[in-house]
Scaffold this active site. Sequence first.
Site, PDB file in Angstrom:
ATOM      1  N   HIS A   1      -7.759 -38.048  57.963  1.00  0.00           N
ATOM      2  CA  HIS A   1      -7.049 -39.257  57.745  1.00  0.00           C
ATOM      3  C   HIS A   1      -7.444 -39.571  56.173  1.00  0.00           C
ATOM      4  O   HIS A   1      -8.337 -39.313  55.645  1.00  0.00           O
ATOM      5  CB  HIS A   1      -7.918 -40.201  58.650  1.00  0.00           C
TER       6      HIS A   1
ATOM      7  N   ASP B   1      -4.509 -39.894  66.789  1.00  0.00           N
ATOM      8  CA  ASP B   1      -3.473 -39.129  67.453  1.00  0.00           C
ATOM      9  C   ASP B   1      -3.641 -38.328  68.330  1.00  0.00           C
ATOM     10  O   ASP B   1      -3.130 -37.479  69.110  1.00  0.00           O
ATOM     11  CB  ASP B   1      -2.248 -38.786  66.440  1.00  0.00           C
TER      12      ASP B   1
HETATM   13  C1  SDX Z   1      -1.933 -41.897  61.380  1.00  0.00           C
HETATM   14  O1  SDX Z   1      -2.832 -44.095  57.047  1.00  0.00           O
HETATM   15  C2  SDX Z   1      -2.871 -44.413  57.927  1.00  0.00           C
HETATM   16  O2  SDX Z   1      -3.259 -45.436  58.325  1.00  0.00           O
HETATM   17  C3  SDX Z   1      -2.101 -43.545  59.140  1.00  0.00           C
HETATM   18  C4  SDX Z   1      -2.634 -43.989  60.599  1.00  0.00           C
HETATM   19  C5  SDX Z   1      -1.984 -45.361  61.013  1.00  0.00           C
HETATM   20  O3  SDX Z   1      -2.516 -46.139  61.955  1.00  0.00           O
HETATM   21  O4  SDX Z   1      -1.162 -46.014  60.389  1.00  0.00           O
HETATM   22  O5  SDX Z   1      -3.845 -44.009  60.901  1.00  0.00           O
HETATM   23  C6  SDX Z   1      -1.902 -43.285  61.665  1.00  0.00           C
HETATM   24  O6  SDX Z   1      -0.923 -41.567  60.593  1.00  0.00           O
HETATM   25  C7  SDX Z   1      -3.176 -40.679  61.273  1.00  0.00           C
HETATM   26  C8  SDX Z   1      -2.961 -39.492  60.666  1.00  0.00           C
HETATM   27  C9  SDX Z   1      -1.981 -38.545  61.692  1.00  0.00           C
HETATM   28  N1  SDX Z   1      -1.623 -37.345  60.963  1.00  0.00           N
HETATM   29  C10 SDX Z   1      -2.144 -36.201  61.688  1.00  0.00           C
HETATM   30  O7  SDX Z   1      -3.179 -36.282  62.394  1.00  0.00           O
HETATM   31  C11 SDX Z   1      -1.693 -34.949  60.665  1.00  0.00           C
HETATM   32  C12 SDX Z   1      -2.799 -34.068  60.337  1.00  0.00           C
HETATM   33  N2  SDX Z   1      -3.430 -34.604  59.432  1.00  0.00           N
HETATM   34  C13 SDX Z   1      -3.209 -34.286  58.117  1.00  0.00           C
HETATM   35  O8  SDX Z   1      -2.053 -33.910  57.629  1.00  0.00           O
HETATM   36  C14 SDX Z   1      -4.072 -35.102  56.983  1.00  0.00           C
HETATM   37  O9  SDX Z   1      -5.340 -35.172  57.522  1.00  0.00           O
HETATM   38  C15 SDX Z   1      -3.573 -36.504  56.784  1.00  0.00           C
HETATM   39  C16 SDX Z   1      -2.052 -36.582  56.195  1.00  0.00           C
HETATM   40  C17 SDX Z   1      -3.655 -37.230  57.886  1.00  0.00           C
HETATM   41  C18 SDX Z   1      -4.342 -37.181  55.436  1.00  0.00           C
HETATM   42  O10 SDX Z   1      -4.141 -36.236  54.263  1.00  0.00           O
HETATM   43  P1  SDX Z   1      -4.741 -36.609  52.889  1.00  0.00           P
HETATM   44  O11 SDX Z   1      -5.592 -37.841  53.054  1.00  0.00           O
HETATM   45  O12 SDX Z   1      -3.453 -36.250  52.046  1.00  0.00           O
HETATM   46  O13 SDX Z   1      -5.642 -35.311  53.014  1.00  0.00           O
HETATM   47  P2  SDX Z   1      -5.230 -33.898  51.972  1.00  0.00           P
HETATM   48  O14 SDX Z   1      -3.820 -33.426  52.674  1.00  0.00           O
HETATM   49  O15 SDX Z   1      -5.593 -34.051  50.826  1.00  0.00           O
HETATM   50  O16 SDX Z   1      -6.535 -33.042  52.719  1.00  0.00           O
HETATM   51  C19 SDX Z   1      -7.796 -33.021  52.083  1.00  0.00           C
HETATM   52  C20 SDX Z   1      -8.321 -31.451  52.424  1.00  0.00           C
HETATM   53  C21 SDX Z   1      -7.450 -30.384  52.089  1.00  0.00           C
HETATM   54  O17 SDX Z   1      -8.011 -29.223  52.121  1.00  0.00           O
HETATM   55  P3  SDX Z   1      -8.524 -28.787  50.483  1.00  0.00           P
HETATM   56  O18 SDX Z   1      -7.244 -28.951  49.912  1.00  0.00           O
HETATM   57  O19 SDX Z   1      -9.358 -30.192  49.920  1.00  0.00           O
HETATM   58  O20 SDX Z   1      -9.034 -27.536  50.695  1.00  0.00           O
HETATM   59  O21 SDX Z   1      -8.362 -31.505  53.998  1.00  0.00           O
HETATM   60  C22 SDX Z   1      -7.704 -30.581  54.462  1.00  0.00           C
HETATM   61  C23 SDX Z   1      -6.717 -30.284  53.248  1.00  0.00           C
HETATM   62  O22 SDX Z   1      -5.952 -29.227  53.661  1.00  0.00           O
HETATM   63  N3  SDX Z   1      -7.170 -31.190  55.708  1.00  0.00           N
HETATM   64  C24 SDX Z   1      -6.848 -30.403  56.835  1.00  0.00           C
HETATM   65  C25 SDX Z   1      -6.415 -31.542  57.613  1.00  0.00           C
HETATM   66  N4  SDX Z   1      -6.142 -32.707  57.143  1.00  0.00           N
HETATM   67  C26 SDX Z   1      -6.642 -32.710  55.921  1.00  0.00           C
HETATM   68  N5  SDX Z   1      -7.082 -29.235  57.195  1.00  0.00           N
HETATM   69  C27 SDX Z   1      -6.727 -28.929  58.444  1.00  0.00           C
HETATM   70  N6  SDX Z   1      -6.061 -29.728  59.265  1.00  0.00           N
HETATM   71  C28 SDX Z   1      -6.094 -31.014  59.045  1.00  0.00           C
HETATM   72  N7  SDX Z   1      -5.444 -31.853  59.941  1.00  0.00           N
END
Ligand code: SDX
Length: 436
Positions: free
Chosen positions: A312, A370
Amino acid sequence: MDASQSNAPKSATLTIGDESWELPILNGTIGPDVIDIAKLYGQTGKFTYDPGFTSTASCESQITYIDGDEGVLLYRGYPIEQLAEPGDFLETCYLLLYGELPTAAQKADFDYRVTRHTMVHEQMSRFFHGFRRDAHPMSVLVASVGALSAFYHDSTDISDPQQRMIASIRMIAKIPTLAAMAYKYSIGQPFVYPKNELDYASNFLRMCFSVPCEEYKVNPILSRAIDRIFILHADHEQNASTSTVRLAGSSGANPFACIAAGIACLWGPAHGGANEAALKMLGEIGSVDRIPEFINRAKDKNDPFRLMGFGHRVYKNYDPRAKIMQRTCHEVLGELGIKDDPLLDIAVELERIALQDEYFVERKLYPNIDFYSGITLRALGFPTSMFTVLFALARTVGWIGQWKEMIEDPSQRIGRPRQLYTGATQRDYIPIARRK
Ligand code: SDX
């Protein structure tokens, strides 16, 4: 003592070369202070740069507060854990819209007003028949909500407080009806009209699952569960879809068009589409012994696969909603006599393994709302394609509440971000005959 009374600095100094500027620091009631950069470009000729808005507060708001490090979520100051149990979704809707919990009389009046706006204009049903049966329900929902502005011209004057409130009540009242119609249309069953004697959640379940051939009996445990799921999804500060609604609303667009924009944004798998993607992922994993393979894929930078329902932007601790959702999941499966759901077994084991893995621990990746919602919604009888529709249904009150707050903010202006331009510098046109 809050920061405004302490000897915390009242401004930040920005120094570029031999010039310095004082930028005011503004304090909220709780949470991080902000550095006011509204005059920065005028003073320095420079923009700030923050793709994804990881360090940018886009507005002032009094609706929802999230402490991502502590895993805290407050609606108008009330912890989600306290609202999700005794109250119901319409109580949360009242709280988000008006800022205070309703008295018994206020709640009865609000329930009455919402209930009597649940029907949609009869011509709306013909609107649905233009879609193919296999259209994704989210595409139908985006279109039908946008179409509301073609029917309700008497609540699109955003300068009129009364019309703003009627539009808000209409959106909260009609979104379950439109969501149920999208579902019924996708399975080829007749639309079911709302029934005024039912509560909001029971009405929705009946509009989705009743058929003309027999009486539909609402299971109170299941309607309570879906009502609680709506509360968990109601609002969440300035997430992507809420920011979309605010930006659309900042141009003066009518509220129905703004909510349609929010639904479109929520659809993405990185946002509200994650509940649908998370259940598909659990199905793809297929068995507990394949979990390590998928954990490794999630960690592999060359593999686009991510654990859906994990991570998140704000929560760097357990999403408080996920805990309540997990409990609700067990409650629903128990009520339905589902002893062992293989996908739930995979989800619980996947969570256990991930939370011990250095990659996830280091990046503070925890299950979000989710992760368990898909298993719960599937058990309630909804197809995967309806999961994000249910998220949109619940989030409509948050969107409309944030839209109203923005419109009523005297300092509100059209949102118009700038950019870091790295394209071609100015050059002259070359007639096609002379191009090589
Ligand atoms: C919702 O914003 C809100 O409040 C949203 C929400 C709401 O109520 O409105 O809470 C609802 O959208 C919840 C989130 C649902 N999405 C997912 O579950 C999809 C999977 N999650 C990711 O795509 C990700 O965690 C996000 C999109 C939710 C957040 O992305 P960020 O904050 O941009 O984080 P990032 O992509 O910069 O990740 C930071 C690191 C990265 O690794 P490094 O580059 O530092 O090595 O964490 C890793 C990412 O690769 N990472 C993950 C991951 N999520 C982040 N690695 C594996 N699996 C994951 N799910």
